[in-house]
Design a protein around this motif. Structure first.
Motif, PDB file in Angstrom:
ATOM      1  N   ALA A 148       0.796  -1.229   0.000  1.00 25.27           N
ATOM      2  CA  ALA A 148       0.000   0.000   0.000  1.00 25.27           C
ATOM      3  C   ALA A 148       0.831   1.284   0.000  1.00 25.27           C
ATOM      4  N   PRO A 149       1.969   1.362   0.733  1.00 23.53           N
ATOM      5  CA  PRO A 149       2.749   2.605   0.718  1.00 23.53           C
ATOM      6  C   PRO A 149       3.225   3.022  -0.678  1.00 23.53           C
ATOM      7  N   ALA A 150       3.335   2.061  -1.589  1.00 21.65           N
ATOM      8  CA  ALA A 150       3.815   2.370  -2.942  1.00 21.65           C
ATOM      9  C   ALA A 150       2.673   2.487  -3.947  1.00 21.65           C
ATOM     10  N   LEU A 151       1.427   2.593  -3.448  1.00 15.45           N
ATOM     11  CA  LEU A 151       0.281   2.624  -4.353  1.00 15.45           C
ATOM     12  C   LEU A 151       0.322   3.825  -5.294  1.00 15.45           C
ATOM     13  N   ARG A 152       0.656   4.988  -4.754  1.00 20.16           N
ATOM     14  CA  ARG A 152       0.671   6.188  -5.596  1.00 20.16           C
ATOM     15  C   ARG A 152       1.674   6.043  -6.733  1.00 20.16           C
ATOM     16  N   SER A 153       2.861   5.542  -6.404  1.00 13.89           N
ATOM     17  CA  SER A 153       3.876   5.322  -7.433  1.00 13.89           C
ATOM     18  C   SER A 153       3.424   4.251  -8.420  1.00 13.89           C
ATOM     19  N   GLY A 154       2.751   3.197  -7.904  1.00  7.62           N
ATOM     20  CA  GLY A 154       2.265   2.132  -8.771  1.00  7.62           C
ATOM     21  C   GLY A 154       1.221   2.624  -9.756  1.00  7.62           C
ATOM     22  N   ARG A 155       0.373   3.554  -9.307  1.00  3.15           N
ATOM     23  CA  ARG A 155      -0.628   4.121 -10.219  1.00  3.15           C
ATOM     24  C   ARG A 155       0.039   4.993 -11.293  1.00  3.15           C
ATOM     25  N   SER A 156       1.150   5.629 -10.933  1.00  2.00           N
ATOM     26  CA  SER A 156       1.896   6.402 -11.932  1.00  2.00           C
ATOM     27  C   SER A 156       2.460   5.481 -13.010  1.00  2.00           C
ATOM     28  N   VAL A 157       2.938   4.305 -12.565  1.00  2.00           N
ATOM     29  CA  VAL A 157       3.434   3.313 -13.528  1.00  2.00           C
ATOM     30  C   VAL A 157       2.293   2.864 -14.439  1.00  2.00           C
ATOM     31  N   HIS A 158       1.130   2.653 -13.850  1.00  2.53           N
ATOM     32  CA  HIS A 158      -0.042   2.260 -14.635  1.00  2.53           C
ATOM     33  C   HIS A 158      -0.364   3.313 -15.699  1.00  2.53           C
ATOM     34  N   ALA A 159      -0.323   4.588 -15.294  1.00  8.78           N
ATOM     35  CA  ALA A 159      -0.589   5.667 -16.250  1.00  8.78           C
ATOM     36  C   ALA A 159       0.448   5.678 -17.363  1.00  8.78           C
ATOM     37  N   HIS A 160       1.712   5.418 -16.998  1.00 13.47           N
ATOM     38  CA  HIS A 160       2.790   5.366 -17.992  1.00 13.47           C
ATOM     39  C   HIS A 160       2.549   4.224 -18.984  1.00 13.47           C
ATOM     40  N   ILE A 161       2.090   3.090 -18.464  1.00  7.97           N
ATOM     41  CA  ILE A 161       1.817   1.934 -19.325  1.00  7.97           C
ATOM     42  C   ILE A 161       0.702   2.254 -20.311  1.00  7.97           C
TER      43      ILE A 161
END
Length: 504
Positions: A148-161
């Motif tokens: 969960a702490p990395a969720l914001r960064s993970g969503r950024s990766v999703h947007a990049h994808i």
């Protein structure tokens, strides 16, 4: 000779493949090329002495000067990552004069597998090559490990994808087959679903899953989503998703898109709360032969029948298993133990050892449960002694709590207290909680009150301890103390929910 080695590896003859490499080296060193060593390293990774064999191949690579070849160096990095020797993999990576996208993917994946997701992210930030689907999948796996702490960064990766059109049914390239293109799509999307589930964002995982066209969802995608529902106690949705999977399987050419395997069956098994659903799943496994040949499915079926109260069905399934390992034996004897059939549990435990199967900690936990239900103190002490002295198993807190429970239910409160005091490790709240429950059962209010205070110091945020203490004091007629305890509960923000009946 490379073809021979490749054939040996494909059929599981890994030591033969390494022996072929040795013969090639002895007879004609010129037979060895940059295709030879990756095959040999793949064979080394499948042997019991992975690191030693891998290092021997590495020494040969160094002697022949193939360490500068990117293809060979990538295989070496993969081998060291697989052996949990990440330092050697990093050293090789730094010494490489040239690197490919595969190189970066390999070192990033090795960091994730060895529990260093942040290091994997740092490699990605320095990666000069254009990332591919494997890169993005590895990056998402790193975020999944961080949770969960990395969720914001993970969503950024999703947007990049999404921006790079890496997610979804994108256009087929000239060099890709249709199946390769579909697999490429699913790799990233499966990683996205897993990342969101690990971050406790079920709704986002569902959106990604629903956004994948049904004709390209693979069995990993379905299984990941089902496991997410199971982990979030949404058993109805897990079962409904599995049924949708079966419908999709019937609509496509058999095995073309959905290579439905035993892992999916094992995943959906914990979601079964009705016996008729369990039998339905058993029929599905039966048609594919999983209930006999696959030990994971067989164990899950035995456990499922035991949990749903059908002990006879569990016993029939147990007998059908062709090769029983310790997990199958443990599932069956634990089912007997939980249903109060202690004699059957002990019989199975003795039979298991006679057949040369070594019990594990869960096996002994099942036997202790049987002793608890039957009030067999002597047998429980013998079991505990057998576990530690005969098999060298170090008891965990569950074993200690079970022993205290056996002694406490039998009314041996003094012996239970002495057992806790003599423990070689510091007892946890559940261990003391077993003694507290036994004190209430045998109306030893004084001991129960003292133990309750210990438990509340260890678990100050658990309202159940306050309720338990109030009930004990109420049994003793200490209503003034009950009022004080209830006021303390209110100060802590706890509230006892009144009991109610569903019968109108």
């Amino acid at each position: 000779m490379n073809g021979l080695m490749r054939s040996q590896v494909s059929r599981g003859a890994f030591r033969e493949a390494l022996q072929t490499l040795s013969e090639m080296h002895r007879k004609d060193i010129h037979q060895l090329d940059h295709f030879t060593f990756p095959i040999a390293l793949k064979a080394a990774c499948r042997t019991t002495a992975t690191l030693r064999h891998g290092q021997q191949v590495h020494n040969l690579v160094l002697r022949l000067g193939f360490q500068v070849d990117v293809y060979v160096a990538n295989a070496l990095i993969s081998m060291y990552c697989g052996c949990a020797h990440l330092e050697d993999a990093v050293l090789l990576f730094k010494e490489m004069p040239q690197r490919s996208t595969v190189t970066w993917n390999t070192i990033m994946g090795g960091c994730v597998r060895n529990g260093l997701p942040r290091l994997s992210l740092s490699y990605f930030s320095n990666m000069p090559e254009v990332p591919d689907s494997v890169t993005m999948s590895t990056l998402l796996q790193a975020h999944a490990h961080l949770g969960a702490p990395a969720l914001r960064s993970g969503r950024s990766v999703h947007a990049h994808i999404i921006r790079r059109r890496a997610v979804g049914f994108h256009q087929q390239t000239a060099t890709q087959t249709l199946l390769e293109m579909k697999n490429d799509c699913c790799v990233v999307e499966n990683a996205l679903i897993h990342m969101y589930l690990e971050s406790s964002c079920l709704s986002y995982a569902e959106k990604v899953f629903q956004g994948i066209p049904t004709d390209i969802r693979d069995h990993i995608c379905w299984t990941t989503m089902i496991s997410g529902y199971v982990r979030n106690d949404m058993h109805y949705l897990a079962l409904a998703t599995f049924r949708c999977l079966l419908m999709q399987q019937q609509q496509c050419k058999w095995g073309e898109v959905l290579n439905l395997d035993a892992s999916t069956v094992v995943t959906v098994m914990p979601s079964l709360t009705l016996l008729r659903h369990g039998k339905e799943m058993h029929c599905f496994a039966l048609k594919r032969g999983y209930d006999r040949s696959n030990v994971f499915v067989a164990t899950s079926l035995v456990h499922m029948y035991g949990e749903l109260g059908s002990i006879e069905c569990a016993a029939k399934q147990f007998k059908r298993v062709e090769e029983k390992n310790v997990a199958v034996w443990t599932a069956m004897l634990t089912a007997y133990a939980k249903h109060g059939r202690s004699k059957d549990c002990f019989r199975l435990f003795d039979e298991m050892r006679l057949q040369g199967v070594t019990p594990n900690p869960l096996t002994f936990m099942g036997v202790l449960i049987a002793c608890t239900h039957a009030g067999l103190v002597v047998e429980a002490l013998d079991c505990f002694k057998c576990m530690t002295q005969d098999y060298g198993i170090t008891p965990d807190m569950h074993h200690y709590a079970a022993m205290v429970d056996v002694l406490g239910r039998a009314g041996k409160l003094k012996e239970a207290l002495e057992f806790i005091v003599s423990m070689p490790v510091k007892p946890t709240a559940p261990v003391w909680g077993s003694l507290m429950a036994a004190s209430a059962l045998h109306h030893d209010i004084k001991l129960g009150h003292e133990v309750a205070k210990i438990v509340m110091r260890m678990e100050p945020e658990n309202p159940g301890n306050f309720v338990f203490l109030c009930n004990m004091m109420a049994q003793d007629g200490r209503w003034d103390d009950v009022s004080v305890a209830r006021e303390t509960m209110k100060l802590h923000g706890f509230e006892k929910i009144p009991a109610h009946s569903s019968i109108s």
